[in-house]
Design an enzyme around this catalytic site. Sequence first.
Site, PDB file in Angstrom:
ATOM      1  N   GLU A  34       0.838  -1.204   0.000  1.00 44.96           N
ATOM      2  CA  GLU A  34       0.000   0.000   0.000  1.00 44.96           C
ATOM      3  C   GLU A  34       0.870   1.250   0.000  1.00 44.96           C
ATOM      4  O   GLU A  34       1.878   1.301   0.732  1.00 44.96           O
ATOM      5  CB  GLU A  34      -0.854  -0.015   1.283  1.00 44.96           C
ATOM      6  CG  GLU A  34      -1.807   1.139   1.429  1.00 44.96           C
ATOM      7  CD  GLU A  34      -2.466   1.156   2.813  1.00 44.96           C
ATOM      8  OE1 GLU A  34      -1.788   0.837   3.819  1.00 44.96           O
ATOM      9  OE2 GLU A  34      -3.652   1.514   2.884  1.00 44.96           O
ATOM     10  N   HIS A  36       2.497   4.604   0.988  1.00 46.51           N
ATOM     11  CA  HIS A  36       2.709   5.252   2.288  1.00 46.51           C
ATOM     12  C   HIS A  36       3.319   6.636   2.101  1.00 46.51           C
ATOM     13  O   HIS A  36       4.297   6.992   2.759  1.00 46.51           O
ATOM     14  CB  HIS A  36       3.590   4.377   3.189  1.00 46.51           C
ATOM     15  CG  HIS A  36       2.810   3.337   3.942  1.00 46.51           C
ATOM     16  ND1 HIS A  36       2.280   2.220   3.337  1.00 46.51           N
ATOM     17  CD2 HIS A  36       2.448   3.241   5.243  1.00 46.51           C
ATOM     18  CE1 HIS A  36       1.631   1.499   4.233  1.00 46.51           C
ATOM     19  NE2 HIS A  36       1.718   2.096   5.410  1.00 46.51           N
ATOM     20  N   ASP A  45       3.626  -2.002   5.981  1.00 41.57           N
ATOM     21  CA  ASP A  45       2.704  -2.775   6.829  1.00 41.57           C
ATOM     22  C   ASP A  45       3.103  -4.241   6.966  1.00 41.57           C
ATOM     23  O   ASP A  45       2.543  -4.972   7.799  1.00 41.57           O
ATOM     24  CB  ASP A  45       1.265  -2.675   6.286  1.00 41.57           C
ATOM     25  CG  ASP A  45       0.720  -1.253   6.396  1.00 41.57           C
ATOM     26  OD1 ASP A  45       1.415  -0.383   6.946  1.00 41.57           O
ATOM     27  OD2 ASP A  45      -0.404  -1.027   5.916  1.00 41.57           O
ATOM     28  N   HIS A 120      -1.982  -3.692   9.236  1.00 44.22           N
ATOM     29  CA  HIS A 120      -2.758  -2.886   8.277  1.00 44.22           C
ATOM     30  C   HIS A 120      -4.199  -2.890   8.775  1.00 44.22           C
ATOM     31  O   HIS A 120      -4.860  -3.937   8.769  1.00 44.22           O
ATOM     32  CB  HIS A 120      -2.616  -3.546   6.895  1.00 44.22           C
ATOM     33  CG  HIS A 120      -3.444  -2.982   5.803  1.00 44.22           C
ATOM     34  ND1 HIS A 120      -3.214  -1.746   5.251  1.00 44.22           N
ATOM     35  CD2 HIS A 120      -4.496  -3.510   5.118  1.00 44.22           C
ATOM     36  CE1 HIS A 120      -4.087  -1.545   4.264  1.00 44.22           C
ATOM     37  NE2 HIS A 120      -4.883  -2.588   4.172  1.00 44.22           N
ATOM     38  N   GLU A 122      -7.132  -2.217   7.869  1.00 39.93           N
ATOM     39  CA  GLU A 122      -8.260  -2.755   7.099  1.00 39.93           C
ATOM     40  C   GLU A 122      -8.371  -4.276   7.173  1.00 39.93           C
ATOM     41  O   GLU A 122      -9.414  -4.854   6.844  1.00 39.93           O
ATOM     42  CB  GLU A 122      -8.138  -2.321   5.631  1.00 39.93           C
ATOM     43  CG  GLU A 122      -8.438  -0.847   5.379  1.00 39.93           C
ATOM     44  CD  GLU A 122      -7.245   0.078   5.597  1.00 39.93           C
ATOM     45  OE1 GLU A 122      -6.300  -0.294   6.314  1.00 39.93           O
ATOM     46  OE2 GLU A 122      -7.264   1.190   5.049  1.00 39.93           O
ATOM     47  N   HIS A 178      -1.907   7.061   9.082  1.00 40.67           N
ATOM     48  CA  HIS A 178      -1.346   6.396   7.904  1.00 40.67           C
ATOM     49  C   HIS A 178      -0.179   7.179   7.296  1.00 40.67           C
ATOM     50  O   HIS A 178      -0.368   8.279   6.789  1.00 40.67           O
ATOM     51  CB  HIS A 178      -2.438   6.189   6.846  1.00 40.67           C
ATOM     52  CG  HIS A 178      -1.928   5.552   5.596  1.00 40.67           C
ATOM     53  ND1 HIS A 178      -1.522   4.233   5.554  1.00 40.67           N
ATOM     54  CD2 HIS A 178      -1.694   6.048   4.374  1.00 40.67           C
ATOM     55  CE1 HIS A 178      -1.087   3.964   4.336  1.00 40.67           C
ATOM     56  NE2 HIS A 178      -1.166   5.048   3.605  1.00 40.67           N
ATOM     57  N   GLU A 183       4.249   5.419  12.056  1.00 42.70           N
ATOM     58  CA  GLU A 183       4.879   4.458  11.142  1.00 42.70           C
ATOM     59  C   GLU A 183       6.246   4.957  10.665  1.00 42.70           C
ATOM     60  O   GLU A 183       7.194   4.180  10.532  1.00 42.70           O
ATOM     61  CB  GLU A 183       3.980   4.210   9.919  1.00 42.70           C
ATOM     62  CG  GLU A 183       2.773   3.358  10.239  1.00 42.70           C
ATOM     63  CD  GLU A 183       1.940   3.048   9.002  1.00 42.70           C
ATOM     64  OE1 GLU A 183       1.494   1.899   8.877  1.00 42.70           O
ATOM     65  OE2 GLU A 183       1.724   3.954   8.165  1.00 42.70           O
TER      66      GLU A 183
END
Length: 259
Positions: A34, A36, A45, A120, A122, A178, A183
């Site tokens: 994904e 970032h 992730d 992650h 989701e 995010h 992170e």
Amino acid sequence: MSKSVFVGELTWKEYEARVAGGKCVAMLPVGALEQHGHHMCMNVDVLLPTAVCQRVAECVDALVLPGIQYGYKSQQKSGGGNHFPGTTSLDGATLTHTVQDIIRELARHGVRRLVMMNGHYENSMFIVEGIDLALRELRYGGIDDFKVVVLSYWDFIRDPDVIAKLYPEGFLGWDIEHGGVFETSLMLALYPHLVDLDKVVDHPPATFPPYDVFPIIPERTPACGTLSSAKTASREKGELILEVCVAGIADVIGKEFGD
Ligand SMILES: [Zn+2]
């Protein structure tokens, strides 16, 4: 015998010996491919939960499985959305069945203790569904002593003093983290060569209405892909996060799987 905590680096005989008796804890990172933001690579992730698992496994009797490299579709209010080039996602059923298949195989090997480490947001409910289907299947097959702990490593950052150190200017909430300070700091502590702080886009925190619209309206996501600025990220913050998460998760393993 190999001292590696990574299952993929063991021979099958070494693995067989480690999991015999069912006491060794298997740890499975579940990630995503994904975007970032402009300043970080796309497999954050996967890298972060794998590194947390590795450190936990060095202090308890545990092995780290190869992580699931893909995750459920990026959602606009937690990951920016699934419309970015590079973001490569699974349908929910695919992730669910992948989790179910891996648990069934682990059970066949003799594993009875599993920690699913989500990286992650989701993925959360599809992991739970995979566990539920797998445990139901195992029960039908006569195995009723397989136990799973499922967690997201960021949930271990709860101490207000730690949060104040990470966000002296005020905490905005995990949902818009995010690609932000959390992170990025962890990546700086663990994989600094995969971060380019000069490319951080310093933008105000994303704001969304209290509902979702499909198809999504891409303009509601900051154009760079992050939902809050990583400008105040640092290696020191990453080391603090790592220390707190590893200690908290090692403690949970002791509590939930203690003999
Ligand atoms: Zn992420």
